[in-house]
Design an enzyme around this catalytic site. Structure first.
Site, PDB file in Angstrom:
ATOM      1  N   LYS A  75      73.237  61.365 116.756  1.00  0.00           N
ATOM      2  CA  LYS A  75      73.291  60.395 115.658  1.00  0.00           C
ATOM      3  C   LYS A  75      72.486  61.007 114.518  1.00  0.00           C
ATOM      4  CE  LYS A  75      71.829  56.189 113.899  1.00  0.00           C
ATOM      5  NZ  LYS A  75      70.627  55.373 113.908  1.00  0.00           N
ATOM      6  N   GLY A  90      65.798  48.032 109.432  1.00  0.00           N
ATOM      7  CA  GLY A  90      64.677  47.133 109.699  1.00  0.00           C
ATOM      8  C   GLY A  90      64.596  45.930 108.775  1.00  0.00           C
ATOM      9  N   ALA A 137      72.211  49.489 111.416  1.00  0.00           N
ATOM     10  CA  ALA A 137      71.065  49.163 110.561  1.00  0.00           C
ATOM     11  C   ALA A 137      71.243  47.912 109.717  1.00  0.00           C
ATOM     12  CB  ALA A 137      70.701  50.320 109.638  1.00  0.00           C
ATOM     13  N   GLY A 138      70.159  47.162 109.641  1.00  0.00           N
ATOM     14  CA  GLY A 138      70.075  46.051 108.701  1.00  0.00           C
ATOM     15  C   GLY A 138      70.415  44.685 109.267  1.00  0.00           C
ATOM     16  N   ASN A 160      68.384  47.526 116.504  1.00  0.00           N
ATOM     17  CA  ASN A 160      67.100  47.897 117.089  1.00  0.00           C
ATOM     18  C   ASN A 160      66.030  46.870 116.724  1.00  0.00           C
ATOM     19  OD1 ASN A 160      64.753  49.079 118.078  1.00  0.00           O
ATOM     20  ND2 ASN A 160      65.231  51.094 117.373  1.00  0.00           N
ATOM     21  N   THR A 161      65.596  46.880 115.463  1.00  0.00           N
ATOM     22  CA  THR A 161      64.460  46.039 115.065  1.00  0.00           C
ATOM     23  C   THR A 161      64.681  44.561 115.401  1.00  0.00           C
ATOM     24  OG1 THR A 161      64.123  47.579 113.247  1.00  0.00           O
ATOM     25  CG2 THR A 161      62.891  45.537 113.162  1.00  0.00           C
TER      26      THR A 161
END
Lengths: 326, 256
Positions: free
Chosen positions: B96, B157, B184-185, B206-207
């Site tokens: 990635k 994040g 992301a986001g 993730n976050t």
């Protein structure tokens, strides 16, 4: 005295256990190949915050419960504690982090600017509000370790640099015991010490940030410790530029006067941790391992020392963290 | 289920492995969500060599496909070197690719990304590029040999969700055969469901999971949302209308 115990390691875990066993009348020998407490011990680099409420935001309830016992125990050992609480702040655009932190922490009081000015005037230069956790304390880890070591020596606890295994052996060597504990890993942490006479703080301050939560602990005489990174790596040396820049940026964000601070020290080590980041009192064969204190050495060592002592002297099984692999 | 470079994955959900309270909680998040791919960073953890080995072993033990990333790389050279290291560490040619262009919001550097993708593809890698939702950038990435695209929903994040739904829809319409992953986001499962309702193949979070009060529960909720969104897309949703329209005549009212 019939009880004879050998403790391996004189970091915060080994010394706490030695103190507790000695208090209960046991005869102890501490094997410390590197001599008096110093930079070979992970706890030498610790922040020394006894902050169970703040740590509870990202830790399990059992950490909070046992962590709350720490301050009283350290005081009973003659450690000098600062009962000034903890302040938590966030920079402008990270204010939402404060909301989350406050929601997940019981007992935090939100201070407005006037209240913050009253409590910590230098912090109020750049922050309009803060969370205050009143009942948390902090200590100076290095002074505490050195004093405890010295006191135990005076009380007759034998410290030896040579390996000697007499009686029941309790292994408190942290990451050095990895070859015996295959699920123990290192979590790298870096810290910086600076001297700055232009800023005065009375208590540890945590700076919330979405990517790297940081803290600054006043040590007195204008000295501040900035900590700490948390990287999934067992490396115990090689502090990186990126980490140091992050730590120094945090200090600068807290107060611009830190820009002119004198850089005293850059420290690095790896915290010993099990996969759930909780410590263990683990029996394997005829040896007991007290390990995995992660970022909670000073906060959890007293409870672990007490539980291990109860196990050794009274055969009382520890209420938490205990594993019998015999 | 999504197919990346010829490999079918068991779930539409991918999870990142950073910032969890502990590896045990991370493992529980994978168990409860059934996520099929774990992304893992190597740049900072490797230290002078293989110092991140203990953690990487825990990731390998999850029993899912490991997709190493180049998080923390701000130049083509760094990303290239990190990818080489990741290939050796994880014995995989999947990477990635992150080439960060802005240190503050971690947004991708589209120019460096194209260059790094070209070099890595030439070197035998199967590249999963973390990119913006720019159509021309994505076309170029495909031209240099990427066969997957990972456009952002919003900055890493941030939890803002989908900043540019139009751009993401356009990618789907322009590249119907290319596996698309929103990376992301995302902050909420409903946003992940929306991604899948657009016909995307997968979502990477993730976050939003790691920083939740109960990461394992949040992981499960994302898995359910992703599944719901994918089923909805397959069920051919109705087109929205600009006025309320009763499905049966309302008694006593004339049709207008």
């Amino acid at each position: 005295m019939s009880s004879a115990f050998t403790i391996l390691g004189n970091g915060v875990a080994g010394l706490s256990l030695a103190a507790e066993l000695h208090r209960r009348g046991a005869t102890i020998r501490v094997v410390a190949p590197n001599g008096a407490p110093g930079e070979h011990a992970c706890s030498w680099w610790a922040g020394g915050m006894l902050a169970p409420e703040c740590e509870g935001v990202i830790s399990e309830e059992v950490v909070i419960r046992h962590g709350r016992r720490a301050a009283k125990w350290w005081e009973s050992q003659g450690a000098e504690l600062s009962y000034n609480g903890t302040l938590v702040v966030a920079l402008g655009r990270d204010q939402d982090e404060m909301k989350t932190f406050a929601r997940r922490l019981n007992g935090a009081v939100c201070l407005n600017h006037a209240e913050l000015t009253n409590l910590e005037p230098y912090l109020a230069d750049h922050f309009d509000q803060a969370l205050f956790i009143e009942n948390e304390t902090h200590l100076n880890p290095r002074r505490t370790l050195v004093d405890l070591h010295h006191r135990l020596e005076q009380l007759g606890v034998m410290f030896t640099e040579k390996e000697a295994f007499e009686g029941q052996v309790i292994d408190c060597r942290g990451l050095a015991a990895r070859d015996h504990l295959d699920d123990l890993r290192g979590v790298k942490g870096e810290m910086v010490t600076v001297k700055c006479d232009d800023v005065s703080l009375q208590r540890p301050v945590r700076l919330l940030h979405p990517r790297f939560p940081l803290y600054i602990v006043p040590r007195g005489d204008g000295i501040f410790m900035l900590g700490a990174t948390q990287i999934e790596s067992s490396e115990r040396n090689r502090p990186t530029v990126r980490s140091v820049v992050e730590l120094l940026n945090a200090a600068y964000a807290l107060h611009p006067a830190f820009a002119e601070a004198e850089l005293l020290e850059v420290g690095v080590d790896a915290r010993p941790a099990f996969p759930d980041n909780l410590p263990r009192i683990r029996r394997i064969g005829d040896r007991i391992y007290l390990n995995g204190l992660f970022r909670h050495g000073f906060m959890l060592a007293p409870a672990l020392a007490q539980m291990t002592t109860d196990l050794l002297l009274d055969e009382r099984q520890p209420e938490d963290f205990y594993e019998d692999h015999r | 289920m999504p197919v990346f470079y010829g490999t079918e994955v068991s779930s539409q959900l991918m999870l990142g492995t950073a910032q969890y309270p502990s590896p045990a909680i991370l493992a529980e998040a994978f168990r409860r969500s059934g996520a099929g791919i774990a992304t893992v960073s190597v740049r900072r953890e490797a230290g002078g060599g293989r110092a991140g080995q203990d953690f990487w072993t825990l990731i390998k033990d999850l029993g899912v496909i490991v997709l190493p990333n180049t998080a923390g790389c701000h130049s083509v050279r760094e990303a290239f070197t990190t990818a080489q290291m990741a290939r050796e560490l994880f014995d995989t040619d999947w990477i990635k690719l992150e080439v960060i262009g802005n240190a503050d919001n971690l947004q991708p550097d589209p120019f460096g990304l194209v260059e790094a993708s070209r070099r890595l593809v030439d070197d035998g890698f199967r590249v999963f590029p973390y990119c913006t939702d720019d159509l021309v950038l994505c076309e170029t990435l495909l031209t240099v040999g990427c066969q997957v695209l990972m456009p952002w929903g919003a900055p890493i994040g941030s939890g803002m969700g989908l900043n540019n739904p139009y751009g993401l829809r356009a990618l789907r319409q322009n590249f119907p055969e290319i596996p698309l992953v929103v990376d992301a986001g995302l902050g909420l499962p409903s946003q992940a469901a929306r991604v899948m309702e657009m016909g995307y193949d997968s979502v990477l979070v993730n976050t939003a999971v790691a920083k939740a009060g109960d990461p394992a529960a949040m992981a499960e909720s994302f898995a359910k949302a992703v599944e719901a969104g994918a089923i909805a897309y397959g069920a051919d949703p109705m087109e929205p209308r600009d006025m309320a329209s009763p499905s049966t005549p309302v008694l006593g009212k004339a049709f207008l």
